[in-house]
Design a protein around this motif. Structure first.
Motif, PDB file in Angstrom:
ATOM      1  N   THR A  20       0.844  -1.196   0.000  1.00  0.00           N
ATOM      2  CA  THR A  20       0.000   0.000   0.000  1.00  0.00           C
ATOM      3  C   THR A  20       0.879   1.245   0.000  1.00  0.00           C
ATOM      4  OG1 THR A  20      -0.114   0.210   2.412  1.00  0.00           O
ATOM      5  CG2 THR A  20      -1.770  -1.193   1.351  1.00  0.00           C
ATOM      6  N   SER A  36       1.623   9.207  -2.842  1.00  0.00           N
ATOM      7  CA  SER A  36       0.719   9.071  -3.986  1.00  0.00           C
ATOM      8  C   SER A  36       1.107  10.023  -5.113  1.00  0.00           C
ATOM      9  CB  SER A  36      -0.715   9.347  -3.532  1.00  0.00           C
ATOM     10  OG  SER A  36      -1.609   9.267  -4.627  1.00  0.00           O
ATOM     11  N   ARG A  53      -4.620  -0.476  -8.844  1.00  0.00           N
ATOM     12  CA  ARG A  53      -5.119  -0.079  -7.530  1.00  0.00           C
ATOM     13  C   ARG A  53      -6.393  -0.825  -7.180  1.00  0.00           C
ATOM     14  NH1 ARG A  53      -1.548   3.482 -10.304  1.00  0.00           N
ATOM     15  NH2 ARG A  53      -0.929   5.227  -8.965  1.00  0.00           N
ATOM     16  N   MET A  58      -2.264  -2.771  -3.606  1.00  0.00           N
ATOM     17  CA  MET A  58      -1.818  -2.356  -4.930  1.00  0.00           C
ATOM     18  C   MET A  58      -0.965  -3.468  -5.514  1.00  0.00           C
ATOM     19  SD  MET A  58      -0.943   1.639  -4.137  1.00  0.00           S
ATOM     20  CE  MET A  58      -0.659   2.005  -5.862  1.00  0.00           C
TER      21      MET A  58
END
Length: 305
Positions: A20, A36, A53, A58
């Motif tokens: 993640t 991100s 995603r 992920m």
């Protein structure tokens, strides 16, 4: 466009490891929003999607896996160059990330780690203690110390010590309960078991005159930290079967007594495990060499190449 900042690749690496962006952000000391944004910038510069995603995790795309493989190799080469430059100065620097069993750490390794760090003041130790085997590759461990047979062929192993499980109980327990004379007598005793590799170790095996016998033991307590099984045994709560490396000090001090000494147990070697095909920094190699010498100096416990 090309990648403008190779440091951004660390977000790719840590997202792949942790699954993640939140995990990557925590590992890198940045906010999830910053992680991100960095990943989106990478994808924009490359014109390729690096992760699929989902709400839970992920998953790398084929393009992401390709870039990850090369990014990891690139940072390993940089680390190798840095290590060689620093080695020329005669000092080891950086962090050594070690995973080790709980009892072995508390009983044997702690003073050795102190001595090693005193010899190399430029080093830091990041120690993960527990009996849950870590993934040496994914969990960012430079070296893992593990007992038992090795099943993962991807790892490079160096045997540090030959050991066998020892059956022990305290003098107090033996005053209240007759000492077992055969492995089958253990069925009448409170046996202290623990989990190893996610499985409860209840099947205890013994050999005499070339013949093996198995006993499925039981008791009133089980734990996922093997060091507590040892403490319970010392406190007189039952019988335990653990590595002789973990118990030899207690046996020498008289707080534990060896049982069924005429019966052999299965080999239980201790290995240092390193990721296969990865550059091993000099600081990690130095620690493994140091530990090998220490174990070699233990009477009857030295490693055998």
């Amino acid at each position: 466009m090309k990648i403008e900042n190779t440091a951004d690749l660390q977000v790719l690496i840590h997202t792949a490891r942790g699954g993640t962006l939140t995990a990557a952000a925590a590992a890198l000391g940045i906010t999830p929003a910053a992680a991100s944004a960095t990943l989106k910038r990478l994808e924009s510069q490359l014109g390729a999607r690096l992760f699929e995603r989902s709400t839970r995790a992920m998953r790398l795309t084929p393009q992401g896996q390709t870039l990850l493989d090369y990014a990891v190799r690139a940072f390993e080469l940089l680390a190798e160059g840095e290590s060689l430059v620093l080695a020329d100065r005669g000092a080891l620097v950086g962090t050594v990330r070690v995973a080790a069993p709980s009892d072995l750490t508390r009983v044997t390794l702690l003073p050795w780690f102190d001595e090693f760090l005193d010899r190399h003041p430029g080093l830091q130790l990041a120690l993960s203690v527990g009996d849950r085997p870590l993934d040496v590759t994914r969990d960012e461990v430079d070296v893992a110390l593990r007992y038992g047979r090795l099943a993962d062929s991807r790892l490079v192993a160096r045997r540090l010590a030959d050991s066998r499980p020892a059956l022990c109980a305290s003098p107090g327990y033996l005053k209240r309960h007759p000492a077992p004379r055969t492995p089958q007598d253990l069925l009448q005793h409170n046996c202290l078991t623990f989990h190893r590799g996610g499985r409860r170790q209840r099947l205890w095996r013994f050999c005499r005159n070339g013949h093996w016998t198995e006993v499925r033991v039981d008791g009133d307590r089980v734990v996922d930290d093997a060091s507590l099984a040892r403490e319970w045994a010392i406190a007189g709560r039952g019988i335990t079967l653990k590595s002789e490396l973990d118990l030899q000090g207690d046996v020498a001090a008289g707080t534990l007594v060896r049982l069924l000494p005429e019966w052999d147990t299965e080999p239980y070697p201790l290995h240092a495990l390193l990721p296969s095909g990865r550059f091993v920094p000099e600081r990690v190699r130095a620690l493994v060499d140091f530990l090998a010498l220490k174990f070699d100096a233990i009477p009857g416990g030295g490693h055998r190449p």
